[in-house]
Scaffold this motif. Sequence first.
Motif, PDB file in Angstrom:
ATOM      1  N   PHE A  23       1.982  -2.100   2.953  1.00 15.01           N
ATOM      2  CA  PHE A  23       0.645  -2.720   2.322  1.00 15.01           C
ATOM      3  C   PHE A  23       0.912  -3.154   0.973  1.00 15.01           C
ATOM      4  CE2 PHE A  23      -3.636  -2.257   0.446  1.00 15.01           C
ATOM      5  CZ  PHE A  23      -4.285  -2.732   1.325  1.00 15.01           C
ATOM      6  N   SER A  24       0.117  -4.483   0.876  1.00 13.75           N
ATOM      7  CA  SER A  24       0.234  -5.215  -0.312  1.00 13.75           C
ATOM      8  C   SER A  24      -1.170  -5.418  -1.055  1.00 13.75           C
ATOM      9  CB  SER A  24       0.676  -6.830   0.043  1.00 13.75           C
ATOM     10  OG  SER A  24       0.512  -7.369  -1.173  1.00 13.75           O
ATOM     11  N   PHE A  25      -1.299  -4.579  -2.105  1.00 15.15           N
ATOM     12  CA  PHE A  25      -2.433  -4.686  -2.932  1.00 15.15           C
ATOM     13  C   PHE A  25      -2.828  -6.090  -3.104  1.00 15.15           C
ATOM     14  CE2 PHE A  25      -1.693  -0.133  -3.182  1.00 15.15           C
ATOM     15  CZ  PHE A  25      -3.004   0.546  -2.755  1.00 15.15           C
ATOM     16  N   GLU A  26      -1.607  -6.973  -3.546  1.00 15.59           N
ATOM     17  CA  GLU A  26      -2.001  -8.375  -4.086  1.00 15.59           C
ATOM     18  C   GLU A  26      -2.600  -8.954  -3.030  1.00 15.59           C
ATOM     19  OE1 GLU A  26       1.250 -10.104  -6.033  1.00 15.59           O
ATOM     20  OE2 GLU A  26       1.007  -8.925  -7.726  1.00 15.59           O
ATOM     21  N   ILE A  27      -1.994  -8.936  -1.780  1.00 12.54           N
ATOM     22  CA  ILE A  27      -2.770  -9.642  -0.560  1.00 12.54           C
ATOM     23  C   ILE A  27      -3.974  -8.992  -0.330  1.00 12.54           C
ATOM     24  CG2 ILE A  27      -2.665 -10.221   1.842  1.00 12.54           C
ATOM     25  CD1 ILE A  27       0.477 -10.115   1.347  1.00 12.54           C
ATOM     26  N   SER A  81       1.160  -2.895 -10.239  1.00  9.40           N
ATOM     27  CA  SER A  81       0.982  -2.438  -8.755  1.00  9.40           C
ATOM     28  C   SER A  81       2.127  -1.537  -8.730  1.00  9.40           C
ATOM     29  CB  SER A  81       0.719  -3.535  -7.768  1.00  9.40           C
ATOM     30  OG  SER A  81       0.748  -2.869  -6.307  1.00  9.40           O
ATOM     31  N   SER A  82       1.754  -0.088  -8.891  1.00  7.75           N
ATOM     32  CA  SER A  82       2.935   0.923  -8.886  1.00  7.75           C
ATOM     33  C   SER A  82       2.809   2.063  -8.051  1.00  7.75           C
ATOM     34  CB  SER A  82       3.118   1.291 -10.364  1.00  7.75           C
ATOM     35  OG  SER A  82       3.444   0.215 -11.266  1.00  7.75           O
ATOM     36  N   LEU A  83       3.615   2.580  -7.094  1.00  4.54           N
ATOM     37  CA  LEU A  83       3.840   3.576  -6.760  1.00  4.54           C
ATOM     38  C   LEU A  83       3.843   4.809  -7.522  1.00  4.54           C
ATOM     39  CD1 LEU A  83       3.386   5.330  -3.959  1.00  4.54           C
ATOM     40  CD2 LEU A  83       6.053   4.851  -3.730  1.00  4.54           C
ATOM     41  N   LEU A  84       3.156   5.939  -7.851  1.00  5.06           N
ATOM     42  CA  LEU A  84       3.495   6.829  -8.817  1.00  5.06           C
ATOM     43  C   LEU A  84       4.178   8.224  -8.215  1.00  5.06           C
ATOM     44  CD1 LEU A  84       0.180   6.326 -10.848  1.00  5.06           C
ATOM     45  CD2 LEU A  84       2.327   5.144 -11.120  1.00  5.06           C
ATOM     46  N   SER A  85       3.639   8.533  -7.145  1.00  2.00           N
ATOM     47  CA  SER A  85       4.438   9.675  -6.614  1.00  2.00           C
ATOM     48  C   SER A  85       4.356   9.513  -5.058  1.00  2.00           C
ATOM     49  CB  SER A  85       3.473  10.788  -6.973  1.00  2.00           C
ATOM     50  OG  SER A  85       2.217  10.971  -6.371  1.00  2.00           O
ATOM     51  N   PHE A  86       5.078  10.432  -4.116  1.00  2.00           N
ATOM     52  CA  PHE A  86       5.277  10.335  -2.788  1.00  2.00           C
ATOM     53  C   PHE A  86       4.566  11.529  -2.109  1.00  2.00           C
ATOM     54  CE2 PHE A  86       9.005   8.098  -4.298  1.00  2.00           C
ATOM     55  CZ  PHE A  86       8.973   7.054  -3.294  1.00  2.00           C
ATOM     56  N   ALA A  87       4.147  12.444  -2.760  1.00  2.75           N
ATOM     57  CA  ALA A  87       3.382  13.594  -2.043  1.00  2.75           C
ATOM     58  C   ALA A  87       2.501  14.352  -3.116  1.00  2.75           C
ATOM     59  CB  ALA A  87       4.550  14.617  -1.645  1.00  2.75           C
ATOM     60  N   ARG A 104       0.528   8.162  -4.594  1.00  2.00           N
ATOM     61  CA  ARG A 104      -0.576   7.789  -5.558  1.00  2.00           C
ATOM     62  C   ARG A 104      -0.148   6.333  -6.336  1.00  2.00           C
ATOM     63  NH1 ARG A 104      -3.703  11.996  -8.304  1.00  2.00           N
ATOM     64  NH2 ARG A 104      -3.024  14.061  -7.642  1.00  2.00           N
ATOM     65  N   PHE A 105      -1.129   5.541  -6.525  1.00  2.00           N
ATOM     66  CA  PHE A 105      -1.013   4.053  -6.540  1.00  2.00           C
ATOM     67  C   PHE A 105      -1.563   3.934  -7.972  1.00  2.00           C
ATOM     68  CE2 PHE A 105      -0.498   4.124  -2.329  1.00  2.00           C
ATOM     69  CZ  PHE A 105       0.923   3.606  -1.998  1.00  2.00           C
ATOM     70  N   ARG A 106      -1.246   2.991  -8.836  1.00  2.00           N
ATOM     71  CA  ARG A 106      -2.010   2.415  -9.998  1.00  2.00           C
ATOM     72  C   ARG A 106      -2.092   1.199 -10.021  1.00  2.00           C
ATOM     73  NH1 ARG A 106      -3.986   3.120 -15.382  1.00  2.00           N
ATOM     74  NH2 ARG A 106      -4.888   4.791 -14.623  1.00  2.00           N
ATOM     75  N   LEU A 119      -7.368   0.734 -11.518  1.00  2.00           N
ATOM     76  CA  LEU A 119      -7.753   1.181 -10.241  1.00  2.00           C
ATOM     77  C   LEU A 119      -6.766   2.265  -9.714  1.00  2.00           C
ATOM     78  CD1 LEU A 119      -8.303  -2.065  -8.120  1.00  2.00           C
ATOM     79  CD2 LEU A 119     -10.045  -0.770  -9.733  1.00  2.00           C
ATOM     80  N   ASP A 120      -7.192   3.635  -9.529  1.00  2.56           N
ATOM     81  CA  ASP A 120      -6.206   4.698  -9.108  1.00  2.56           C
ATOM     82  C   ASP A 120      -6.420   5.008  -7.564  1.00  2.56           C
ATOM     83  OD1 ASP A 120      -4.955   4.666 -11.653  1.00  2.56           O
ATOM     84  OD2 ASP A 120      -6.344   5.800 -12.155  1.00  2.56           O
ATOM     85  N   PHE A 121      -5.200   5.255  -6.830  1.00  2.26           N
ATOM     86  CA  PHE A 121      -5.773   5.382  -5.202  1.00  2.26           C
ATOM     87  C   PHE A 121      -4.820   6.766  -5.030  1.00  2.26           C
ATOM     88  CE2 PHE A 121      -6.592   0.843  -5.549  1.00  2.26           C
ATOM     89  CZ  PHE A 121      -7.756   0.936  -4.834  1.00  2.26           C
ATOM     90  N   LEU A 122      -5.500   7.774  -4.303  1.00  2.75           N
ATOM     91  CA  LEU A 122      -4.578   8.801  -3.715  1.00  2.75           C
ATOM     92  C   LEU A 122      -4.736   8.740  -2.426  1.00  2.75           C
ATOM     93  CD1 LEU A 122      -4.275  12.239  -5.010  1.00  2.75           C
ATOM     94  CD2 LEU A 122      -5.132  11.983  -2.617  1.00  2.75           C
TER      95      LEU A 122
END
Length: 282
Positions: free
Chosen positions: A66-70, A79-85, A88-90, A99-102
């Motif tokens: 998945f591309s957040f820029e697209i 556009s960073s992955l912060l954790s795997f489990a 989490r994205f910032r 924008l924060d996503f879990l």
Amino acid sequence: MDGQERSETRRPEEIVEWIEKQLGGMDQVRLLVRAGRWINPAATADKDSPYSWWLGSRDLDFWRDFSFEIFLGQPLIQSSLLSFAPLRFRLLLPNRMRLDFLVDQPDAVVKRMEIDSLTEVRVDKDDRVMEDRVTSDISHRTKSPDMEELRLLPGNFFREMSDMAFYLQGKELIPAQQALDRGRKILLRLAETAVARSNGYSINLGEDLRNVGAYMDPNQYESLQRTYSNTDMDNLWDALFQSCILFRKVGLAIDQGTSFDYPRKLDVEMMKMFRQIWKEML
């Protein structure tokens, strides 16, 4: 209107509405939940508060490509992955929106909602969340403390402050700052309890204690700010003494009317030693 125009020219609330519409339309997203300060009915979010979403999906692998820029139609500052489990994205947009996503399994997102009352359902394709659920900040309010935990705080606080004093005696400023950081965390725990207790445990001190200045005694708040010190000898000594002064004030406030017994003798002996070390270095 293409994605780039949509993200770069619209107001933040329009971008948020568009994001929720697009995410809600994705087959993989079964549950979409807003969280955080922007939906707090008891507070007005400032324009710089981050936006936060929790996404429930049975297929977590679709985020690998998945591309957040697209998705947003524009380049991003971060556009960073912060954790795997959980995942989490910032994201940080050029207009400075954060924008924060879990992303987690739908059932796991529901369990998070049971703990965090400051959440609001945007999409629930499988009817997993009760319809009469009320959004509030009650789970973010400081709760009445465990007195057994509080009784351990003075000993741990003065351990860190004594380590800091001896580092300063040896002119080891970076280790002294590290000890101060650890001691301040203990101080903040006690100060948070004192402030919340004086307000009937009905307040939300906010992320990173951003609301504490609105509830704390102004003189105590000034002392708290002075514990955040530049790494030089004079400022570090000032931070040590301000930390101890504030710890005593909030500790004695909790001492009144509770089973918490502030260690007055320990306080006096430690402060006497700290002043002696400080004077020897003048």
